[in-house]
Design a protein around this motif. Structure first.
Motif, short mmCIF file in Angstrom:
data_model
loop_
_atom_site.label_atom_id
_atom_site.label_comp_id
_atom_site.label_asym_id
_atom_site.label_seq_id
_atom_site.Cartn_x
_atom_site.Cartn_y
_atom_site.Cartn_z
N SER A 3 8.70 -18.70 23.81
CA SER A 3 9.80 -17.74 23.48
C SER A 3 9.45 -16.56 23.08
O SER A 3 8.22 -16.10 23.43
N ASP A 4 10.47 -15.52 23.17
CA ASP A 4 10.04 -14.00 23.19
C ASP A 4 9.35 -13.76 21.77
O ASP A 4 9.73 -14.39 20.89
N PRO A 5 8.51 -12.79 21.85
CA PRO A 5 8.08 -12.34 20.58
C PRO A 5 9.11 -11.84 19.52
O PRO A 5 9.98 -11.32 20.07
N ARG A 6 8.75 -12.24 18.38
CA ARG A 6 9.88 -11.74 17.45
C ARG A 6 9.30 -10.25 16.93
O ARG A 6 8.14 -9.69 16.88
N PRO A 7 10.33 -9.32 16.69
CA PRO A 7 10.16 -7.89 16.19
C PRO A 7 9.54 -7.86 14.96
O PRO A 7 9.81 -8.79 14.15
N GLY A 8 8.81 -6.94 14.53
CA GLY A 8 8.38 -6.59 13.18
C GLY A 8 7.08 -7.29 12.89
O GLY A 8 6.02 -7.63 13.76
N TRP A 9 6.56 -7.16 11.78
CA TRP A 9 5.39 -7.39 11.13
C TRP A 9 5.16 -8.76 10.92
O TRP A 9 5.94 -9.72 10.66
N HIS A 10 3.85 -9.28 11.56
CA HIS A 10 3.46 -10.83 11.43
C HIS A 10 2.25 -11.20 10.67
O HIS A 10 1.43 -10.46 10.95
N GLY A 11 2.58 -11.67 9.59
CA GLY A 11 1.23 -11.97 8.88
C GLY A 11 1.11 -10.87 7.61
O GLY A 11 2.10 -10.28 7.33
N ILE A 12 0.11 -11.17 6.83
CA ILE A 12 0.06 -10.26 5.77
C ILE A 12 -0.51 -8.81 5.86
O ILE A 12 -1.26 -8.56 6.76
N PRO A 13 0.15 -7.62 5.55
CA PRO A 13 0.01 -6.61 5.92
C PRO A 13 -1.83 -6.07 5.55
O PRO A 13 -2.16 -6.77 4.39
N PRO A 14 -2.47 -5.41 6.19
CA PRO A 14 -3.93 -5.26 5.86
C PRO A 14 -4.02 -4.29 4.60
O PRO A 14 -4.96 -5.03 3.87
N SER A 15 -3.25 -3.77 4.07
CA SER A 15 -3.30 -3.25 2.74
C SER A 15 -3.30 -4.16 1.75
O SER A 15 -3.86 -4.18 0.51
N ALA A 16 -2.66 -5.31 1.87
CA ALA A 16 -2.48 -6.48 0.88
C ALA A 16 -3.71 -7.28 0.88
O ALA A 16 -4.01 -7.85 -0.33
N ASP A 17 -4.33 -7.59 1.93
CA ASP A 17 -5.34 -8.68 1.62
C ASP A 17 -6.90 -7.96 2.02
O ASP A 17 -7.65 -8.81 1.74
N ARG A 18 -6.90 -6.56 2.00
CA ARG A 18 -8.33 -6.33 2.53
C ARG A 18 -8.58 -5.03 1.42
O ARG A 18 -9.85 -4.68 1.33
N TYR A 19 -7.59 -4.43 1.02
CA TYR A 19 -7.95 -3.25 -0.02
C TYR A 19 -8.51 -3.70 -1.35
O TYR A 19 -8.09 -4.45 -2.15
N GLU A 75 -5.76 4.83 3.31
CA GLU A 75 -6.54 3.59 3.85
C GLU A 75 -5.61 2.51 4.13
O GLU A 75 -4.85 2.21 3.11
N PHE A 76 -5.90 1.60 4.95
CA PHE A 76 -4.97 0.74 5.49
C PHE A 76 -3.61 0.95 5.61
O PHE A 76 -2.65 0.28 5.20
N SER A 77 -3.34 2.39 6.11
CA SER A 77 -2.11 2.92 6.54
C SER A 77 -1.35 3.07 5.05
O SER A 77 0.10 3.33 5.09
N ARG A 78 -1.82 3.15 4.00
CA ARG A 78 -1.01 3.48 2.77
C ARG A 78 -1.90 4.78 2.18
O ARG A 78 -3.02 4.75 1.96
N ALA A 79 -0.98 5.59 1.38
CA ALA A 79 -1.76 6.48 0.64
C ALA A 79 -2.46 5.93 -0.50
O ALA A 79 -1.73 5.07 -1.38
N ARG A 80 -3.76 6.34 -0.73
CA ARG A 80 -4.42 5.84 -1.98
C ARG A 80 -4.72 6.94 -2.91
O ARG A 80 -4.87 8.03 -2.47
N GLU A 81 -5.02 6.81 -4.12
CA GLU A 81 -5.47 7.99 -5.09
C GLU A 81 -6.25 7.17 -6.02
O GLU A 81 -6.12 6.18 -6.49
N ALA A 82 -7.08 8.28 -6.79
CA ALA A 82 -7.99 7.95 -7.63
C ALA A 82 -8.61 9.03 -8.43
O ALA A 82 -8.67 9.96 -7.53
N TRP A 83 -8.92 9.13 -9.54
CA TRP A 83 -9.48 10.23 -10.26
C TRP A 83 -10.91 9.76 -10.04
O TRP A 83 -11.54 8.65 -10.32
N VAL A 84 -11.85 10.85 -9.43
CA VAL A 84 -13.21 10.78 -9.35
C VAL A 84 -13.87 11.78 -9.76
O VAL A 84 -13.51 13.06 -10.31
N ARG A 85 -15.28 11.80 -9.82
CA ARG A 85 -16.34 12.78 -10.24
C ARG A 85 -16.11 13.97 -9.60
O ARG A 85 -16.11 13.65 -8.10
N PRO A 86 -16.27 15.07 -9.46
CA PRO A 86 -16.29 16.29 -8.86
C PRO A 86 -17.39 16.04 -7.96
O PRO A 86 -17.34 16.64 -6.69
#
Length: 102
Positions: A3-19, A75-86
């Motif tokens: 079959s022809d490959p299906r368009p779009g994302w296949h599987g869990i996005p990296p940000s959801a399973d590794r972040y 990180e993993f194609s998404r903007a991340r943010e955090a309050w950190v020490r200077p």
């Protein structure tokens, strides 16, 4: 039969399973300095994780107080943010290219 490959994302996005979020400070209870978004200082941010690992990322200071920096990075194609020490932040330079690309 193939079959022809299906368009779009296949599987869990990296940000959801590794972040894993880094350790971070509570948001300060005092007003923070907030630059214009296009003038946010560029930083190297040393993130610390619950398992003791560290990772240095390219980021920006979106706000700060004397005791905390609100850092943003991608990180993993998404903007991340955090309050950190200077002390986890170091200014970095972004090379400016002229109109000829050099």
């Amino acid at each position: 039969m193939t079959s022809d490959p299906r368009p779009g994302w296949h599987g869990i996005p990296p940000s959801a399973d590794r972040y894993v979020p880094p350790l971070q400070l509570d948001a300060p209870d005092r007003p923070a300095t907030e630059p214009e978004p296009e003038k946010a200082p560029a930083l190297w941010v040393e993130l610390e994780y619950p398992d003791g690992q560290k990772q240095t990322v390219k980021g920006f200071a979106m706000a700060w107080t004397p005791d905390a920096v609100y850092a943003q990075w991608v990180e993993f194609s998404r903007a991340r943010e955090a309050w950190v020490r200077p002390d986890q932040c170091t200014r970095r330079e972004i090379p400016i290219k002229n109109r000829f690309g050099t």
